[in-house]
Motif scaffolding. Sequence first.
Motif, PDB file in Angstrom:
ATOM      1  N   MET A   1       0.848  -1.193   0.000  1.00 27.19           N
ATOM      2  CA  MET A   1       0.000   0.000   0.000  1.00 27.19           C
ATOM      3  C   MET A   1       0.876   1.231   0.000  1.00 27.19           C
ATOM      4  SD  MET A   1      -2.975   1.613   0.323  1.00 27.19           S
ATOM      5  CE  MET A   1      -4.228   0.497   0.833  1.00 27.19           C
ATOM      6  N   MET A   2       0.454   2.238  -0.767  1.00 29.71           N
ATOM      7  CA  MET A   2       1.144   3.522  -0.771  1.00 29.71           C
ATOM      8  C   MET A   2       0.179   4.594  -0.294  1.00 29.71           C
ATOM      9  SD  MET A   2       3.325   3.473  -4.245  1.00 29.71           S
ATOM     10  CE  MET A   2       4.221   2.030  -4.760  1.00 29.71           C
ATOM     11  N   ILE A   3       0.639   5.402   0.646  1.00 30.30           N
ATOM     12  CA  ILE A   3      -0.158   6.503   1.169  1.00 30.30           C
ATOM     13  C   ILE A   3       0.515   7.786   0.717  1.00 30.30           C
ATOM     14  CG2 ILE A   3      -1.072   7.623   3.220  1.00 30.30           C
ATOM     15  CD1 ILE A   3      -0.856   4.893   4.636  1.00 30.30           C
ATOM     16  N   SER A   4      -0.148   8.526  -0.152  1.00 31.29           N
ATOM     17  CA  SER A   4       0.464   9.736  -0.700  1.00 31.29           C
ATOM     18  C   SER A   4       0.294  10.910   0.251  1.00 31.29           C
ATOM     19  CB  SER A   4      -0.136  10.061  -2.061  1.00 31.29           C
ATOM     20  OG  SER A   4      -1.505  10.332  -1.924  1.00 31.29           O
ATOM     21  N   GLY A   5       1.081  11.932  -0.001  1.00 34.10           N
ATOM     22  CA  GLY A   5       1.043  13.144   0.806  1.00 34.10           C
ATOM     23  C   GLY A   5       2.449  13.540   1.198  1.00 34.10           C
ATOM     24  N   CYS A   6       2.646  14.818   1.378  1.00 34.20           N
ATOM     25  CA  CYS A   6       3.972  15.300   1.757  1.00 34.20           C
ATOM     26  C   CYS A   6       3.836  16.319   2.884  1.00 34.20           C
ATOM     27  CB  CYS A   6       4.700  15.899   0.572  1.00 34.20           C
ATOM     28  SG  CYS A   6       6.402  16.351   0.945  1.00 34.20           S
ATOM     29  N   PRO A   7       3.755  15.873   4.082  1.00 34.97           N
ATOM     30  CA  PRO A   7       3.559  14.513   4.576  1.00 34.97           C
ATOM     31  C   PRO A   7       2.074  14.170   4.634  1.00 34.97           C
ATOM     32  CG  PRO A   7       3.890  15.977   6.428  1.00 34.97           C
ATOM     33  CD  PRO A   7       4.007  16.820   5.184  1.00 34.97           C
ATOM     34  N   PRO A   8       1.749  12.871   4.672  1.00 30.69           N
ATOM     35  CA  PRO A   8       0.339  12.502   4.826  1.00 30.69           C
ATOM     36  C   PRO A   8      -0.141  12.835   6.237  1.00 30.69           C
ATOM     37  CG  PRO A   8       1.736  10.551   4.868  1.00 30.69           C
ATOM     38  CD  PRO A   8       2.620  11.709   4.558  1.00 30.69           C
ATOM     39  N   THR A   9      -1.354  13.316   6.337  1.00 27.30           N
ATOM     40  CA  THR A   9      -1.915  13.657   7.645  1.00 27.30           C
ATOM     41  C   THR A   9      -2.211  12.374   8.435  1.00 27.30           C
ATOM     42  OG1 THR A   9      -4.190  13.600   6.847  1.00 27.30           O
ATOM     43  CG2 THR A   9      -3.002  15.718   6.674  1.00 27.30           C
ATOM     44  N   PRO A  10      -2.368  12.467   9.737  1.00 27.92           N
ATOM     45  CA  PRO A  10      -2.729  11.281  10.511  1.00 27.92           C
ATOM     46  C   PRO A  10      -4.027  10.623  10.022  1.00 27.92           C
ATOM     47  CG  PRO A  10      -1.942  12.964  11.990  1.00 27.92           C
ATOM     48  CD  PRO A  10      -2.048  13.593  10.632  1.00 27.92           C
ATOM     49  N   LEU A  11      -5.001  11.432   9.609  1.00 28.02           N
ATOM     50  CA  LEU A  11      -6.240  10.845   9.066  1.00 28.02           C
ATOM     51  C   LEU A  11      -5.971  10.094   7.768  1.00 28.02           C
ATOM     52  CD1 LEU A  11      -9.141  13.383   9.695  1.00 28.02           C
ATOM     53  CD2 LEU A  11      -8.912  11.065  10.550  1.00 28.02           C
TER      54      LEU A  11
END
Length: 169
Positions: free
Chosen positions: A147-157
């Motif tokens: 799994m990849m979670i995008s975001g820079c940085p990804p929020t806790p939610l």
Amino acid sequence: MLRLFKKILTTGVVTERVKAPKDDELEQLGIEIKRHIDRKFAGSIAIRQVDAGSCNGCELEIHALNNPFYDIERFGIHFVASPRHADVLLVAGPVSRHMQTALLRTYEATPDPKWVVAAGDCAACGGEFGISYASCGAVSNVIPVDMMISGCPPTPLALMKGLLGLMQR
């Protein structure tokens, strides 16, 4: 010393009570996560977080999952210190050449079945660093990623939503 104790007893508590913050989206997401964990993992899931060479932005958001507002442990998700106790590897940052061997050893030490989550844009695609003499780039260039979670940085939610998506597979 007795004077100090007397002052403490006569003064009492002088701070105000803090009301617990409420976030309906967080509560609903947590309940859904807890339902999946209870069904598939007998009540809890263990995560080993690995910093493979990040700027620490993702780590700050990952650590926020344990603060009193998000308190992810109440939903059955625990962070562990050893990969031998982990169900999930949560990897942040592009994999630096110096961390490549450590990441491989951590992956091999994690018992099967295991999931690997790449948290943040750098872990997902290498970000600004890409592949160079000092960087292997994305985590998937070193170990398989589920799994990849995008975001820079990804929020806790976003991290919680990513973990829920991983469990729903």
